[in-house]
Design an enzyme around this catalytic site. Structure first.
Site, PDB file in Angstrom:
ATOM      1  N   CYS A  48       0.816  -1.224   0.000  1.00  0.00           N
ATOM      2  CA  CYS A  48       0.000   0.000   0.000  1.00  0.00           C
ATOM      3  C   CYS A  48       0.846   1.269   0.000  1.00  0.00           C
ATOM      4  CB  CYS A  48      -0.935  -0.008   1.210  1.00  0.00           C
ATOM      5  SG  CYS A  48      -1.974  -1.477   1.265  1.00  0.00           S
ATOM      6  N   HIS A  71      -3.513   6.850   3.145  1.00  0.00           N
ATOM      7  CA  HIS A  71      -3.905   5.553   2.599  1.00  0.00           C
ATOM      8  C   HIS A  71      -5.259   5.156   3.177  1.00  0.00           C
ATOM      9  CE1 HIS A  71      -4.090   1.466   1.500  1.00  0.00           C
ATOM     10  NE2 HIS A  71      -3.723   0.981   2.675  1.00  0.00           N
ATOM     11  N   ASN A 106     -10.119  -0.472   0.364  1.00  0.00           N
ATOM     12  CA  ASN A 106      -8.662  -0.347   0.371  1.00  0.00           C
ATOM     13  C   ASN A 106      -8.128  -0.828  -0.983  1.00  0.00           C
ATOM     14  OD1 ASN A 106      -5.907  -0.678   0.681  1.00  0.00           O
ATOM     15  ND2 ASN A 106      -6.029  -1.579   2.730  1.00  0.00           N
TER      16      ASN A 106
END
Ligand code: ACO
Length: 334
Positions: free
Chosen positions: A112, A254, A284
């Site tokens: 990520c 994020h 996500n």
């Protein structure tokens, strides 16, 4: 004069199939209420089988190039944990499909945090004169590595791609990438990742090994590390830039979990009203998360030219990274 990398284009793409919380398999034994209240996610996009990360990356890359006002780039960095194949890298195919003949092209895996590492890499390449224009793409098809029956991951992740163009410019221009903080802690490697298919744990045939190709995550532990590492990384970047949290107009973190983003804002003492979020509609999306949050923030009018914009990410590895920039004037293209 010192050369800096300046953000000059932004684009993104989501595969058309929308999966709401209610669309998830009944066997997950979850609920729309649980997912919304514990993560902030209402829906996500999943690529159909046959659609690969390169397909998403090309769509996002083309829009970022169009937004930058020219179809040219001399390098493509593709941040992804879900490449089309283990070998070769996916970026060269993406570059070719975008018409970027002979461009330097490589994949970057920092989960990520991949997009933040891509920004750092591109900024360094531009500052040292290796390249003049870099397309940085974060693209993922996590649906290809999700166990559809794992309620700790299946409701959390989504597919998508976001991209930016960085061009050579002046360090004082809006959009110039200035201070960047990157870090890692490999002692967290076992807490989130895909165990099978690498050189450590080779995939063998047979149904008993089926689960090894899926992502596993110790959610509660990862949550704590995410808040702690992103908080420290943001503080480091602000300190290096000689800025205070009060100078931050927008926090684009994020999009792992809305509770993580809110706790991060609280730790930093940044008012939650300055937080940019799109997790409700995309979940996500790993390496695509920050550029997609930026794209939706700009499209919604939440991110505006002149704002001090703090970007931060945390991912498997563990890895993390942050940067601060003055948001530039950009034209979005569909
Ligand atoms: N539906 C219903 N109940 C659930 C679900 C679900 N989808 N998932 C977990 N539960 C239950 C658990 O079984 C547990 O029940 P129990 O108390 O009876 O044992 C309870 O809810 C609490 O479980 P936790 O795992 O503690 O739930 P938590 O509130 O931590 O939420 C989540 C789980 C959403 C995964 C959260 O931990 C999270 O977001 N973690 C961080 C993710 C992250 O930061 N990722 C970034 C890196 S990922 C990468 O780089 C690839």
């Amino acid at each position: 004069m010192t050369r800096a990398a300046v953000l000059s284009g932004l684009g993104g793409w989501l595969p058309p199939r929308v999966v709401t919380n209610d669309d998830l398999p009944a066997e997950l034994d979850t609920s729309d209420h649980w997912i919304r209240s514990r993560t902030g996610i209402a829906r996500r996009h999943f690529a159909d089988p046959g659609s690969a990360t390169s397909d998403l990356a090309v769509e996002a890359g083309a829009r970022a190039l169009a937004s930058s006002g020219t179809p040219h780039a001399d390098a493509v960095i593709l941040a992804t944990t879900t490449p089309d194949r283990i070998c070769p890298a996916t970026a060269p195919e993406v570059a070719t499909r975008l018409g970027l003949a002979d461009a330097a092209a490589f994949d970057l895996n920092a989960a990520c945090t991949g997009f933040m590492c891509g920004l750092a890499c591109a900024a360094g390449m531009i500052a040292t004169g290796v390249t003049d224009r870099v397309l940085v793409i974060g693209a993922e098809t996590y649906s290809s590595i999700l166990d559809p029956l794992d309620r700790g991951t299946a409701p959390i992740f989504g597919d998508g791609a976001g991209a930016v163009v960085l061009r050579a410019g002046d360090p004082d221009e809006p959009g110039a990438i200035g201070h960047i903080d990157l870090g890692s802690d490999g002692s967290g490697a076992e807490l989130v990742g895909v165990n099978g298919g690498g050189s450590r744990q080779r995939l063998s045939d047979g149904p008993e090994r089926e689960g090894e190709r899926y992502l596993t995550m110790a959610g509660r532990e990862v949550f704590k590390h995410a808040v702690m590492r992103m908080t420290a990384s943001c503080q480091t970047v602000l300190e290096r830039a000689g800025r205070d949290v009060d100078d931050v107009d927008r926090l684009v973190a994020h999009q792992a979990n809305i509770r993580i983003v809110h706790q991060l804002a609280d730790q930093l003492r940044i008012d939650r009203g300055r937080v940019v979020t799109n997790i409700d509609r995309v979940g996500n999306t790993a390496a695509a998360s920050v550029p997609l949050a930026l794209l939706h923030g700009v499209a919604d009018g939440a991110v505006r030219p002149g704002q001090q914009t703090l970007l931060t990410a945390f991912g498997a590895g563990f890895t993390w990274g942050s940067t601060l920039l003055t948001w530039p004037e950009l034209v979005l293209r569909d």
